[in-house]
Design a protein around this motif. Structure first.
Motif, PDB file in Angstrom:
ATOM      1  N   GLU A  71      64.224  67.156  34.654  1.00  0.00           N
ATOM      2  CA  GLU A  71      63.144  67.887  35.310  1.00  0.00           C
ATOM      3  C   GLU A  71      61.787  67.422  34.801  1.00  0.00           C
ATOM      4  O   GLU A  71      60.831  67.281  35.579  1.00  0.00           O
ATOM      5  CB  GLU A  71      63.309  69.390  35.078  1.00  0.00           C
ATOM      6  CG  GLU A  71      62.260  70.224  35.806  1.00  0.00           C
ATOM      7  CD  GLU A  71      62.442  71.712  35.563  1.00  0.00           C
ATOM      8  OE1 GLU A  71      61.985  72.498  36.401  1.00  0.00           O
ATOM      9  OE2 GLU A  71      63.030  72.086  34.523  1.00  0.00           O
ATOM     10  N   GLN A  75      58.845  65.886  37.084  1.00  0.00           N
ATOM     11  CA  GLN A  75      57.497  66.465  37.072  1.00  0.00           C
ATOM     12  C   GLN A  75      56.448  65.392  36.765  1.00  0.00           C
ATOM     13  O   GLN A  75      55.319  65.453  37.269  1.00  0.00           O
ATOM     14  CB  GLN A  75      57.419  67.597  36.046  1.00  0.00           C
ATOM     15  CG  GLN A  75      58.190  68.844  36.425  1.00  0.00           C
ATOM     16  CD  GLN A  75      57.648  69.510  37.681  1.00  0.00           C
ATOM     17  OE1 GLN A  75      56.439  69.504  37.932  1.00  0.00           O
ATOM     18  NE2 GLN A  75      58.544  70.075  38.473  1.00  0.00           N
ATOM     19  N   THR A  76      56.825  64.389  35.982  1.00  0.00           N
ATOM     20  CA  THR A  76      55.919  63.260  35.742  1.00  0.00           C
ATOM     21  C   THR A  76      55.652  62.525  37.046  1.00  0.00           C
ATOM     22  O   THR A  76      54.522  62.126  37.343  1.00  0.00           O
ATOM     23  CB  THR A  76      56.523  62.298  34.704  1.00  0.00           C
ATOM     24  OG1 THR A  76      56.758  63.009  33.490  1.00  0.00           O
ATOM     25  CG2 THR A  76      55.578  61.127  34.433  1.00  0.00           C
ATOM     26  N   ILE A  78      55.668  63.827  39.967  1.00  0.00           N
ATOM     27  CA  ILE A  78      54.766  64.672  40.750  1.00  0.00           C
ATOM     28  C   ILE A  78      53.331  64.486  40.265  1.00  0.00           C
ATOM     29  O   ILE A  78      52.396  64.347  41.067  1.00  0.00           O
ATOM     30  CB  ILE A  78      55.196  66.149  40.649  1.00  0.00           C
ATOM     31  CG1 ILE A  78      56.529  66.345  41.386  1.00  0.00           C
ATOM     32  CG2 ILE A  78      54.119  67.073  41.220  1.00  0.00           C
ATOM     33  CD1 ILE A  78      57.135  67.720  41.209  1.00  0.00           C
ATOM     34  N   GLN A  85      57.502  68.507  45.153  1.00  0.00           N
ATOM     35  CA  GLN A  85      58.568  69.498  45.077  1.00  0.00           C
ATOM     36  C   GLN A  85      58.467  70.417  46.285  1.00  0.00           C
ATOM     37  O   GLN A  85      57.426  71.024  46.534  1.00  0.00           O
ATOM     38  CB  GLN A  85      58.477  70.309  43.781  1.00  0.00           C
ATOM     39  CG  GLN A  85      59.700  71.161  43.515  1.00  0.00           C
ATOM     40  CD  GLN A  85      59.728  71.698  42.103  1.00  0.00           C
ATOM     41  OE1 GLN A  85      58.728  71.609  41.372  1.00  0.00           O
ATOM     42  NE2 GLN A  85      60.853  72.249  41.682  1.00  0.00           N
ATOM     43  N   TYR A  90      63.371  68.009  45.285  1.00  0.00           N
ATOM     44  CA  TYR A  90      62.380  66.960  45.064  1.00  0.00           C
ATOM     45  C   TYR A  90      62.479  65.892  46.160  1.00  0.00           C
ATOM     46  O   TYR A  90      63.561  65.608  46.680  1.00  0.00           O
ATOM     47  CB  TYR A  90      62.594  66.306  43.704  1.00  0.00           C
ATOM     48  CG  TYR A  90      62.360  67.251  42.546  1.00  0.00           C
ATOM     49  CD1 TYR A  90      61.097  67.371  41.970  1.00  0.00           C
ATOM     50  CD2 TYR A  90      63.398  68.026  42.039  1.00  0.00           C
ATOM     51  CE1 TYR A  90      60.875  68.237  40.903  1.00  0.00           C
ATOM     52  CE2 TYR A  90      63.186  68.897  40.974  1.00  0.00           C
ATOM     53  CZ  TYR A  90      61.923  69.005  40.420  1.00  0.00           C
ATOM     54  OH  TYR A  90      61.710  69.871  39.367  1.00  0.00           O
TER      55      TYR A  90
END
Length: 351
Positions: A71, A75-76, A78, A85, A90
């Motif tokens: 996760e 998130q990196t 994103i 997301q 994703y």
């Protein structure tokens, strides 16, 4: 931030430095993230998304303890603008991510991997390796990846190849360093009577070429040999010999002998077509030149005038060169094997 802190940063030029660092870091992080997404096989899944976290973890065969770390990686992506997301999971966000996931852009995807891996190692390790007297070797690179990324220049190489391969009639082609065999396929499709031999130095690339030839149903017309062309016994039976983007796999001092040996495989009036990036402007040429200088058994990119002179010294006649990509240092060289003139030229160069 207080006014005093801001004034200090402005006077010291640190704000401009921070902005420049942030831009450079973001570019590097984007390439590194995309390379990881490509290498792991997750990018095509994300491009077809949205994909739940659990499904991505299952694709990587992670146990439950790895979900949180995955996760953080997502998130990196994103934060870099490559992923987003959605309620269902994703998905790839940027146009670049979606294009790189398309199989028709596999060469570009491989080049992203090459930048993040091989280019990064070259640029960061060269000073230390120079100090230690330790060069890179061909084993330090992924031969399959290089064979794939080299296809970025395929439209330009095929343009040059089309000028050398007739559309009809029996014709024998020898390709030295055939990589993924893409150019052998182009030549075979252009001329249905053409037969060819591809000689490949690296086992991984040769395996990829054989698999591709089988997939393209060309096994009866095209054979792939694993080996060094320099140790192959001469046979003057080919109408055309080609070296595409690989002259720098040979030391500069050995190139005349190499080219002379290649000429020995040609029938009288046979031709050599050699395509290569040459020394010039732009970071891709500079990095490839560095690779040739730092890799054992290889050599720097040629200068066009020098390569033309080497071809003539090797006995080729009527050597021509032309730029294949406007504004770039990517050239095609053509030389003709005129048997009598070649022997005269060799004797003259030996004096």
């Amino acid at each position: 931030m207080t006014f005093r802190t801001l004034a200090t940063l402005l006077r010291g030029g640190k704000i401009r430095m921070f902005r420049a660092l942030n831009g450079a870091a973001r570019d590097f992080h984007r390439v590194a993230f995309l390379a990881g997404a490509i290498r792991s096989g997750l990018l095509p899944r994300l491009a077809a998304g949205p994909v739940p976290l659990d499904a991505l973890a299952s694709a990587l065969r992670l146990d439950p303890s790895g979900h949180e770390r995955l996760e953080a990686w997502l998130q990196t992506g994103i934060a870099l603008g490559e992923l987003e997301q959605r309620p269902g999971g994703y998905a790839a966000r940027s146009a670049l991510s979606r294009r790189l996931a398309d199989p028709k852009h596999d060469a570009a995807a491989a080049f992203i991997e090459e930048i993040a891996g091989l280019h990064h190692a070259l640029l960061t390790q060269t000073p230390e390796r120079l100090h230690a007297g330790r060069r890179f070797t061909l084993a330090d690179q992924n031969a399959r990846m290089i064979a794939r990324s080299s296809r970025l220049m395929e439209p330009f190489v095929c343009e040059a190849l089309a000028g050398a391969v007739p559309r009809h009639g029996p014709f024998r082609l020898l390709e030295i360093g055939c990589g993924a065999a893409a150019y052998l396929r182009f030549a075979a499709r252009r001329n249905p009577e053409l037969t060819a031999v591809g000689v490949e130095l690296q086992a991984e690339a040769a395996a990829l070429a054989r698999a591709n030839i089988a997939e393209w149903n060309l096994e009866k017309r095209v054979s792939i040999e694993l080996g060094d062309i320099r140790t192959r016994t001469s046979e003057a039976s080919f109408d055309l010999a080609t070296l595409h983007q690989n002259i720098y796999y040979f030391p500069v001092a050995d190139r005349v002998a190499l080219l002379r040996h290649v000429r020995s495989f040609l029938k009288p009036e046979g031709r050599l077509l050699l395509t290569t990036l040459s020394q010039g402007r732009g970071s891709p040429a500079a990095v490839l030149d560095l690779w040739g200088a730092m890799t054992a058994g290889c050599g720097r990119l040629p200068k066009p005038a020098d390569l033309k002179a080497q071809l003539e010294k090797a006995g080729f006649s009527e050597v021509t060169s032309r730029r294949l990509v406007p504004g770039e240092s990517f050239f095609a060289f053509v030389g003709i094997h005129r048997a009598n003139l070649g022997r005269v030229r060799e004797r003259r160069n030996a004096k």
